[in-house]
Motif scaffolding. Structure first.
Motif, PDB file in Angstrom:
ATOM      1  N   VAL A 177       1.218  -0.980  -0.002  1.00 16.55           N
ATOM      2  CA  VAL A 177       0.174  -0.247   0.137  1.00 16.55           C
ATOM      3  C   VAL A 177       1.251   1.204   0.012  1.00 16.55           C
ATOM      4  O   VAL A 177       1.626   1.343   1.502  1.00 16.55           O
ATOM      5  N   PRO A 178       0.964   1.557  -1.690  1.00 16.56           N
ATOM      6  CA  PRO A 178       1.777   2.928  -0.768  1.00 16.56           C
ATOM      7  C   PRO A 178       1.466   4.276  -0.156  1.00 16.56           C
ATOM      8  O   PRO A 178      -0.165   4.465   0.426  1.00 16.56           O
ATOM      9  N   MET A 179       2.422   4.643   0.891  1.00 13.18           N
ATOM     10  CA  MET A 179       2.459   5.146   1.522  1.00 13.18           C
ATOM     11  C   MET A 179       1.538   6.475   1.282  1.00 13.18           C
ATOM     12  O   MET A 179       1.788   7.920   0.243  1.00 13.18           O
ATOM     13  N   ASN A 180       0.921   7.036   2.043  1.00 10.24           N
ATOM     14  CA  ASN A 180      -0.650   8.201   1.933  1.00 10.24           C
ATOM     15  C   ASN A 180       0.948   9.586   2.559  1.00 10.24           C
ATOM     16  O   ASN A 180       0.763   9.988   3.493  1.00 10.24           O
ATOM     17  N   ARG A 181       1.600  10.540   1.884  1.00 15.40           N
ATOM     18  CA  ARG A 181       2.586  11.204   1.753  1.00 15.40           C
ATOM     19  C   ARG A 181       3.257  12.032   1.138  1.00 15.40           C
ATOM     20  O   ARG A 181       2.517  11.784  -0.646  1.00 15.40           O
ATOM     21  N   GLU A 182       4.590  12.637   0.729  1.00 21.03           N
ATOM     22  CA  GLU A 182       4.784  13.267  -0.231  1.00 21.03           C
ATOM     23  C   GLU A 182       5.157  12.387  -1.272  1.00 21.03           C
ATOM     24  O   GLU A 182       5.745  11.214  -0.546  1.00 21.03           O
ATOM     25  N   LYS A 183       4.862  12.327  -2.571  1.00 27.45           N
ATOM     26  CA  LYS A 183       5.450  11.260  -3.404  1.00 27.45           C
ATOM     27  C   LYS A 183       5.728  12.012  -4.424  1.00 27.45           C
ATOM     28  O   LYS A 183       5.010  11.330  -6.145  1.00 27.45           O
ATOM     29  N   ALA A 184       6.334  12.917  -4.918  1.00 25.62           N
ATOM     30  CA  ALA A 184       7.991  13.917  -5.552  1.00 25.62           C
ATOM     31  C   ALA A 184       8.342  14.414  -4.145  1.00 25.62           C
ATOM     32  O   ALA A 184       8.227  13.613  -2.801  1.00 25.62           O
ATOM     33  N   THR A 185       9.468  14.695  -5.289  1.00 26.93           N
ATOM     34  CA  THR A 185      10.721  15.267  -4.041  1.00 26.93           C
ATOM     35  C   THR A 185      10.544  16.669  -4.903  1.00 26.93           C
ATOM     36  O   THR A 185      11.082  16.715  -5.854  1.00 26.93           O
ATOM     37  N   GLY A 186      11.325  17.495  -3.791  1.00 27.68           N
ATOM     38  CA  GLY A 186      12.667  18.427  -4.780  1.00 27.68           C
ATOM     39  C   GLY A 186      13.369  17.754  -3.667  1.00 27.68           C
ATOM     40  O   GLY A 186      13.952  17.351  -3.241  1.00 27.68           O
TER      41      GLY A 186
END
Length: 500
Positions: free
Chosen positions: A156-165
């Motif tokens: 189950v993908p964690m529901n947090r930032e799914k991108a990054t800088g």
């Protein structure tokens, strides 16, 4: 024939009974804890987690969590804290390989195919619709694709930032004392000028520290599951798989690290450093470090180092499969995957349980500062040095339903959702790399990287000498075969996506 048919019907009935237990507890009929089952009869879900907790605190968190879970899931949990993400995965591998029960555990940017090839996970396909319906509905098809391998949903993908800088995080108080504000940092040269002043003004402090031996260079490449064959720039439309270590962008970054090391801006022997960047900054030994940048970064770092921080953004937000595939999985040795799935669904959807696991015990490890906006902070007398619980908020299934730390804005979780939605998607986002055909080459190439890479990126080795040698050894180890296989799989995936 009749006997074979009867046996098949019996086995089918057993499977149906197991799945029915997702909605009706451990039998096919509705039960309540107070009627036909006692808490002693409930299945114990073994949860491997990041962070740390004192033993009395761990027991109290378990007891409170089980009061919630026994009523909603007819199950209970046993928490085992494993410190770092690397140690957690290592302990899960060890446990599964010896047949020890592992029910739930997190992984981070490990690669979905790797989890399958190690035999660590139970596919969720048969359990999601009955045991985790809220999770199934909440997560987008695009994100499910990032954790699916050969049709198997692996976590189950964690529901947090799914991108990054990518950027540089630093002590704001010290920068301001030297006359710098956040807006003064616009280029790498601006950052270097600041680091030179830090070196001269604070000789007992390293201007740049590593994170347990990692430099985390600010580069926008798509890992494509690992670093052996990447898309060099996620912001372009190019889908050419290249050797990262032969690109101009990588050469320029390690040349910069070498130059900074010669100027005394990097901690010596950073690749052998065993301390994380937060502990070094908290102890006054480090000014800053390269890091992933996200909306809740301020609160995360301030909570860990005890100082106000500034952030210099270098790479804008982007998203690729490896970032989304940080996930919670059911272990291959779970004895009741249906119960593990129900507990995971509760961890993902229940704010009371999420706050308990994320922050610990109210009044002991945190206190609510603003009930209306759900803002929390340390209780009186507690700080990052003496708190008996490790706040690794991003490691739990759904940080977006937890309280907000006091140094983050009240709407930080809405900002994270916007961050995810607006981040630039890599052209290969959703592609899952299967390294089965080149396992020998992958192992040999990783051995080469283990010898050189960290020291090179931490400024300890001269890239003019080391980089050509490393690439020569990578070619001898078979990286060209890996590149060809990864390109073939990516081209096939792209063709299927265009035709669908």
């Amino acid at each position: 024939m009749k006997r074979t048919g009867w046996l098949a019907m019996l086995l089918a009935g057993v499977l149906l009974w197991n799945l029915t237990a997702c909605t009706n507890g451990t039998t096919g009929t509705e039960q309540t804890p107070s009627s036909q089952s006692s808490s002693e009869d409930f299945y114990t879900v073994d949860v491997y987690a990041l962070g740390r907790a004192s033993e009395p605190l761990r027991k109290e968190i378990e007891e409170r969590a089980n009061a919630i879970l026994q009523e909603s899931c007819e199950a209970k949990i046993r928490l085992t804290y494993q410190g770092t993400k690397e140690n957690c995965l290592q302990q899960v591998k060890l446990a599964v390989s010896t047949g020890k029960k592992v029910d739930l555990f997190p992984t981070f940017e490990t690669g979905v195919a790797v989890m399958v090839n190690y035999g660590l996970v139970t596919p969720l396909n048969d359990y999601l619709s009955l045991c985790g319906p809220e999770i199934q509905e909440d997560i987008s098809p695009e994100d499910w694709q990032c954790v699916t391998f050969n049709g198997m949903i692996c976590g189950v993908p964690m529901n947090r930032e799914k991108a990054t800088g990518r950027g540089f995080v630093y002590r704001k108080d010290l920068a301001e004392a030297l006359g710098y504000q956040e807006e003064d940092l616009q280029t790498i040269q601006d950052l270097e000028d600041l680091l030179l002043k830090v070196r001269d003004a604070y000789p007992d402090m390293y201007p740049v520290v590593t994170s347990s031996g990692l430099a985390r260079l600010p580069m926008p490449y798509d890992r494509l599951g690992d670093d052996l064959g990447v898309l060099e720039n996620s912001f372009t439309d190019s889908t050419e798989v290249v050797n990262l270590f032969e690109t101009d962008s990588y050469r320029q970054m390690v040349e910069l690290q070498w130059d900074w090391a010669q100027k005394g801006l990097l901690m010596p022997d950073g690749a052998s450093n065993t301390d994380n960047e937060f502990s070094l900054m908290r102890a006054g030994k480090g000014f800053g470090h390269f890091a992933n940048v996200k909306p809740d970064k301020y609160g995360e770092v301030i909570r860990s180092v005890g100082y106000e921080i500034g952030i210099f953004s270098i790479v804008p937000p982007y998203s690729e499969t490896t970032l989304v595939s940080s996930m919670w999985s059911i272990g291959h040795t779970s004895e009741q995957p249906d119960k593990a799935m129900r507990v995971l669904n509760e961890m993902y959807t229940n704010p009371e349980l999420a706050n308990l696991l994320t922050y610990g015990i109210e009044g002991k490890t945190y206190q609510i500062l603003d009930h209306e906006q759900n803002i929390v902070g340390f209780p009186k007398g507690i700080d990052s040095d003496n708190v008996p619980y490790g706040f690794i908020i991003w490691s739990w299934p759904n940080e977006l339903i937890a309280h907000v730390w006091q140094k983050d804005p009240p709407d930080v979780w809405q900002q994270v959702e916007t961050f995810n939605q607006e981040a630039h998607p890599s052209p290969a986002r959703g592609f899952v790399w299967d390294n089965t055909e080149v396992l020998g080459e992958v192992s040999a190439c990783n051995a080469v990287l283990d010898e050189y890479r960290n020291a090179l990126e931490c400024g300890s080795l001269d890239p003019a000498v080391t980089l050509p040698r490393m690439n020569q050894e990578l070619r001898a180890a078979g990286i060209d075969k890996i590149l060809a296989e990864k390109q073939k799989q990516l081209d096939h995936w792209l063709a299927e996506r265009r035709s669908s």
